[in-house]
Design an enzyme around this catalytic site. Structure first.
Site, PDB file in Angstrom:
ATOM      1  N   TYR A 154      -6.419   1.074   3.593  1.00 58.41           N
ATOM      2  CA  TYR A 154      -5.106   1.702   3.379  1.00 58.41           C
ATOM      3  C   TYR A 154      -5.098   2.538   2.085  1.00 58.41           C
ATOM      4  O   TYR A 154      -4.408   3.531   1.977  1.00 58.41           O
ATOM      5  CB  TYR A 154      -4.038   0.610   3.334  1.00 58.41           C
ATOM      6  CG  TYR A 154      -2.669   1.025   3.836  1.00 58.41           C
ATOM      7  CD1 TYR A 154      -2.509   1.885   4.910  1.00 58.41           C
ATOM      8  CD2 TYR A 154      -1.521   0.520   3.221  1.00 58.41           C
ATOM      9  CE1 TYR A 154      -1.251   2.237   5.370  1.00 58.41           C
ATOM     10  CE2 TYR A 154      -0.251   0.865   3.679  1.00 58.41           C
ATOM     11  CZ  TYR A 154      -0.134   1.722   4.756  1.00 58.41           C
ATOM     12  OH  TYR A 154       1.116   2.051   5.201  1.00 58.41           O
ATOM     13  N   LYS A 161       2.950   2.921  -0.785  1.00 55.70           N
ATOM     14  CA  LYS A 161       3.903   1.923  -0.266  1.00 55.70           C
ATOM     15  C   LYS A 161       4.417   1.026  -1.397  1.00 55.70           C
ATOM     16  O   LYS A 161       5.583   0.613  -1.380  1.00 55.70           O
ATOM     17  CB  LYS A 161       3.268   1.088   0.840  1.00 55.70           C
ATOM     18  CG  LYS A 161       3.139   1.801   2.173  1.00 55.70           C
ATOM     19  CD  LYS A 161       4.487   2.253   2.736  1.00 55.70           C
ATOM     20  CE  LYS A 161       4.420   2.723   4.171  1.00 55.70           C
ATOM     21  NZ  LYS A 161       5.600   3.513   4.574  1.00 55.70           N
TER      22      LYS A 161
END
Ligand code: NAD
Length: 255
Positions: A154, A161
């Site tokens: 990620y 995020k």
């Protein structure tokens, strides 16, 4: 009475009928809401086609969440369809492939900056752009992927995020006095366009359903979308700055 009877919502992020936002829009309409969608650029036409699969018509207004002119014009564009908003859904994420996929150390600032702009700062941009239309008791809901951990591939999207989750807490602080609640749904992996654009996404979804006490279906956004609808309803009147995990329970497990 249906959960969102009489409410008007602005929902971003409908790209395909797999999009989390598509299912949020579908369920919101089924629960009595009037829905206005946003999309941008070349994707707008596709969003209009996909919108026809919703239970009721939903107009699509132009919004690139990084474009200042679009943000300034948003209230006027929404007012062509609705005179106020009771809720806004932020279902937007993007990072260049160069900053995902397991090569974290090679991430260069211009690409990291794009990820942060589109995926984190945009929550503030969307909130301030829609504030003139938001009513007392309304809700802003966004989608995150648990940013407490470093995931296999990620990378800088995970950093974005983390910034997104923090942005939601600051917005909860500053929009609370305006009567606006700000909450996030932390979803498990779902095979959408955004997910499939992450190089090596299989390594993130691998084993999720085995680790989840409730099990996990990678092919449907329905559970995450249900939580979005619940948070937009009047049934969370005193909840803000919260992250509701819709991941089969993985967030609460050890190995
Ligand atoms: P999706 O590809 O269907 O939706 C992503 C949306 O972001 C698209 O509609 C795209 O048009 C929009 N977007 C990108 N750049 C934009 C911009 N500049 N302005 C306006 N819109 C822009 O994928 P999705 O999985 O439904 O993603 C929705 C949200 O859910 C994202 O925030 C994503 O990070 C989050 N999320 C996804 C998963 C998953 O596994 N799919 C898990 C947790 C959280």
């Amino acid at each position: 009475m249906a959960l969102l009877e009489g409410k008007t919502l602005l929902i971003t992020g409908v790209l395909t009928d797999a999009s989390i936002a598509f299912h949020a829009a579908r369920l919101a309409q089924e629960e009595g809401a009037n829905v206005v969608l946003t999309s941008f650029g070349k994707q707008l036409r596709l969003t209009e086609v996909i919108a026809r699969r919703l239970p009721a018509p939903a107009p699509v207004v132009q919004l690139d969440v990084t474009n200042d002119e679009d943000l300034a014009a948003l209230p006027e564009r929404v007012r062509e369809h609705a005179d106020h908003l009771d809720g806004v859904v932020h279902s937007i994420g993007f990072a260049p492939q160069s900053v995902m996929g397991g090569n974290f150390l090679a991430g260069e600032w211009p690409d990291v900056a794009t990820a942060l702009h589109v995926s984190a700062y945009s929550l503030k941009s969307l909130a301030t752009a829609t504030l003139p239309l938001l009513t007392q008791g309304s809700g802003l809901v966004g989608l995150t992927f648990d940013a407490r951990y470093a995931w296999p591939v990620y990378d800088w999207m995970g950093v974005a995020k983390a910034a997104f989750e923090s942005t939601a807490r600051y917005l909860a602080r500053d929009l609370g006095p305006h009567g606006v609640r700000v909450n996030l749904v932390s979803a498990g992996p779902i095979r959408t366009t955004a997910a499939k654009s992450i190089p090596g996404f299989e390594t993130m979804e691998a084993g999720w359903s085995d680790r989840a006490p409730l099990g996990w279906d990678l092919t449907t956004a329905e559970p995450a979308a249900r939580a979005v609808v619940a948070l937009l309803s009047d049934w969370f009147p005193a909840t803000t700055g919260e992250i509701v995990h819709v991941d089969g329970g993985v967030h609460a497990m050890g190995q």
